[in-house]
Design a protein around this motif. Structure first.
Motif, PDB file in Angstrom:
ATOM      1  N   MET A   1      58.219  14.808  34.104  1.00  0.00           N
ATOM      2  CA  MET A   1      59.031  15.968  33.142  1.00  0.00           C
ATOM      3  C   MET A   1      58.293  17.261  33.226  1.00  0.00           C
ATOM      4  N   THR A   2      59.955  18.007  33.179  1.00  0.00           N
ATOM      5  CA  THR A   2      59.921  19.450  33.873  1.00  0.00           C
ATOM      6  C   THR A   2      60.832  19.823  33.064  1.00  0.00           C
ATOM      7  N   ALA A   3      60.594  21.756  32.249  1.00  0.00           N
ATOM      8  CA  ALA A   3      61.430  22.183  32.061  1.00  0.00           C
ATOM      9  C   ALA A   3      63.023  22.908  32.698  1.00  0.00           C
ATOM     10  N   ARG A   4      63.142  22.266  33.647  1.00  0.00           N
ATOM     11  CA  ARG A   4      64.200  22.453  34.300  1.00  0.00           C
ATOM     12  C   ARG A   4      65.689  22.221  33.659  1.00  0.00           C
ATOM     13  N   SER A   5      66.774  23.046  34.420  1.00  0.00           N
ATOM     14  CA  SER A   5      67.929  23.270  33.590  1.00  0.00           C
ATOM     15  C   SER A   5      68.733  23.246  34.781  1.00  0.00           C
ATOM     16  N   CYS A   6      70.206  22.786  34.552  1.00  0.00           N
ATOM     17  CA  CYS A   6      71.026  22.828  35.205  1.00  0.00           C
ATOM     18  C   CYS A   6      71.235  24.457  36.243  1.00  0.00           C
ATOM     19  N   GLY A   7      71.343  25.433  35.363  1.00  0.00           N
ATOM     20  CA  GLY A   7      71.671  26.287  36.053  1.00  0.00           C
ATOM     21  C   GLY A   7      73.493  26.182  36.548  1.00  0.00           C
ATOM     22  N   SER A   8      73.284  27.297  37.461  1.00  0.00           N
ATOM     23  CA  SER A   8      74.421  27.680  37.551  1.00  0.00           C
ATOM     24  C   SER A   8      74.690  26.113  39.026  1.00  0.00           C
ATOM     25  N   CYS A   9      74.308  25.592  38.653  1.00  0.00           N
ATOM     26  CA  CYS A   9      74.317  23.982  39.479  1.00  0.00           C
ATOM     27  C   CYS A   9      75.380  23.412  39.254  1.00  0.00           C
ATOM     28  N   THR A  10      75.884  23.029  39.779  1.00  0.00           N
ATOM     29  CA  THR A  10      77.071  21.348  39.340  1.00  0.00           C
ATOM     30  C   THR A  10      77.395  20.238  40.196  1.00  0.00           C
ATOM     31  N   LEU A  11      76.512  20.862  41.057  1.00  0.00           N
ATOM     32  CA  LEU A  11      76.644  19.430  42.586  1.00  0.00           C
ATOM     33  C   LEU A  11      76.891  18.216  42.228  1.00  0.00           C
ATOM     34  N   CYS A  12      76.536  17.991  41.666  1.00  0.00           N
ATOM     35  CA  CYS A  12      76.853  16.668  40.644  1.00  0.00           C
ATOM     36  C   CYS A  12      78.176  15.694  40.646  1.00  0.00           C
TER      37      CYS A  12
ATOM     38  N   LEU B   1      65.923  17.629  38.028  1.00  0.00           N
ATOM     39  CA  LEU B   1      65.690  18.099  36.945  1.00  0.00           C
ATOM     40  C   LEU B   1      64.390  17.304  35.762  1.00  0.00           C
ATOM     41  N   THR B   2      63.579  16.328  36.986  1.00  0.00           N
ATOM     42  CA  THR B   2      62.876  15.436  35.439  1.00  0.00           C
ATOM     43  C   THR B   2      61.602  15.111  36.893  1.00  0.00           C
ATOM     44  N   ASP B   3      61.455  15.116  37.945  1.00  0.00           N
ATOM     45  CA  ASP B   3      60.645  14.819  38.779  1.00  0.00           C
ATOM     46  C   ASP B   3      59.886  16.142  40.338  1.00  0.00           C
ATOM     47  N   GLU B   4      58.651  16.044  38.854  1.00  0.00           N
ATOM     48  CA  GLU B   4      58.052  17.160  39.503  1.00  0.00           C
ATOM     49  C   GLU B   4      57.293  17.358  41.371  1.00  0.00           C
ATOM     50  N   ARG B   5      57.559  16.095  42.031  1.00  0.00           N
ATOM     51  CA  ARG B   5      57.237  15.756  42.876  1.00  0.00           C
ATOM     52  C   ARG B   5      58.194  17.135  44.013  1.00  0.00           C
ATOM     53  N   PHE B   6      59.567  17.098  43.592  1.00  0.00           N
ATOM     54  CA  PHE B   6      60.657  17.976  44.163  1.00  0.00           C
ATOM     55  C   PHE B   6      60.816  19.429  43.671  1.00  0.00           C
ATOM     56  N   GLY B   7      60.812  20.497  44.999  1.00  0.00           N
ATOM     57  CA  GLY B   7      59.926  21.831  44.274  1.00  0.00           C
ATOM     58  C   GLY B   7      61.699  22.749  43.636  1.00  0.00           C
ATOM     59  N   PRO B   8      61.022  23.546  44.054  1.00  0.00           N
ATOM     60  CA  PRO B   8      62.601  24.867  43.601  1.00  0.00           C
ATOM     61  C   PRO B   8      63.564  24.492  44.816  1.00  0.00           C
ATOM     62  N   HIS B   9      62.304  25.132  45.454  1.00  0.00           N
ATOM     63  CA  HIS B   9      63.710  24.765  47.198  1.00  0.00           C
ATOM     64  C   HIS B   9      64.804  23.225  47.373  1.00  0.00           C
ATOM     65  N   TRP B  10      64.204  22.032  46.495  1.00  0.00           N
ATOM     66  CA  TRP B  10      65.285  21.146  46.124  1.00  0.00           C
ATOM     67  C   TRP B  10      65.910  21.591  45.457  1.00  0.00           C
TER      68      TRP B  10
ATOM     69  N   VAL C   1      71.657  16.129  45.817  1.00  0.00           N
ATOM     70  CA  VAL C   1      72.002  15.206  44.836  1.00  0.00           C
ATOM     71  C   VAL C   1      70.700  14.429  45.401  1.00  0.00           C
ATOM     72  N   LEU C   2      69.970  14.544  43.965  1.00  0.00           N
ATOM     73  CA  LEU C   2      69.032  13.465  44.424  1.00  0.00           C
ATOM     74  C   LEU C   2      68.877  12.443  43.197  1.00  0.00           C
ATOM     75  N   THR C   3      69.387  10.712  43.938  1.00  0.00           N
ATOM     76  CA  THR C   3      68.799   9.662  42.357  1.00  0.00           C
ATOM     77  C   THR C   3      67.752   9.027  42.691  1.00  0.00           C
ATOM     78  N   SER C   4      67.339   7.787  42.060  1.00  0.00           N
ATOM     79  CA  SER C   4      66.561   6.745  42.381  1.00  0.00           C
ATOM     80  C   SER C   4      67.105   5.660  42.268  1.00  0.00           C
ATOM     81  N   SER C   5      67.059   4.432  42.813  1.00  0.00           N
ATOM     82  CA  SER C   5      67.973   3.188  42.909  1.00  0.00           C
ATOM     83  C   SER C   5      66.716   1.834  42.653  1.00  0.00           C
TER      84      SER C   5
END
Ligand code: SF4
Ligand code: SF4
Length: 167
Positions: free
Chosen positions: A1-12, A56-65, A73-77
């Motif tokens: 889990m991360t402490a990230r938030s969407c901020g100004s992103c609305t891409l999904c 938002l949830t997976d720390e493998r993806f850094g800030p540049h993602w 937009v990253l999702t799991s299937s």
């Protein structure tokens, strides 16, 4: 889990299809105020509430993602990882260092039968540690079948649920 938030992103709210709103993939939701958020947040449909953004949830993806920076937009299937491009940036996933990281994820997933798909518009591209398989548009009644040599993916094709190969 991360402490990230969407901020100004609305891409999904642009990239994802929302069946309950009859919203197609790749066009802005009529309820979205781009860069600000959802105008009906408290009443948004269950499909939106269930949406699980990996950034938002997976720390493998850094800030540049972050989706509004990377245009992805990253999702799991059920099968693995799906990387959807903002329609205005169909090659966003090919930019470094993102592509190198995508290939590393594909390599790490091969031993666990995890697939990595880049999705640009209606095109789906299976990405492996070594190469790409451009599979075109895959319908709801179709699935990807990979040909393996050990853990290496050496081929990929699309078959109908009935089992027949697509023309
Ligand atoms: S894509 Fe992820 S970070 Fe961007 S608005 Fe959607 S949930 Fe938030
Ligand atoms: S209803 Fe809200 S959360 Fe759902 S896609 Fe539209 S703007 Fe986004």
């Amino acid at each position: 889990m991360t402490a990230r938030s969407c901020g100004s992103c609305t891409l999904c709210c642009k990239v994802m299809a929302i069946e309950e709103l009859a919203k197609p993939a790749g066009s802005w939701c009529r309820h979205c105020k781009p860069q600000q958020g959802c105008r009906i947040y408290d009443e948004r449909p269950p499909e939106c509430r269930r949406f699980d953004c990996l950034w938002l949830t997976d720390e493998r993806f850094g800030p540049h993602w972050k989706p509004n920076k990377s245009k992805l937009v990253l999702t799991s299937s059920e099968d693995g990882l799906e990387i959807r491009c903002d329609p205005g940036f169909p090659n966003a996933w090919r930019r470094e260092p993102l592509l190198g990281e995508i290939r590393n994820l594909a390599a790490a997933g091969e031993a666990h039968d995890v697939t990595v798909l880049a999705i640009a518009g209606s095109r789906m591209i299976l990405v492996t540690s070594e190469r790409e398989f451009d599979l075109g548009k895959i319908g709801p009644d179709e699935r990807i079948v990979r040909e393996l040599e050990g853990n290496r993916v050496v081929g990929a094709r699309v078959v109908r649920s009935s089992g027949s190969t697509r023309d």
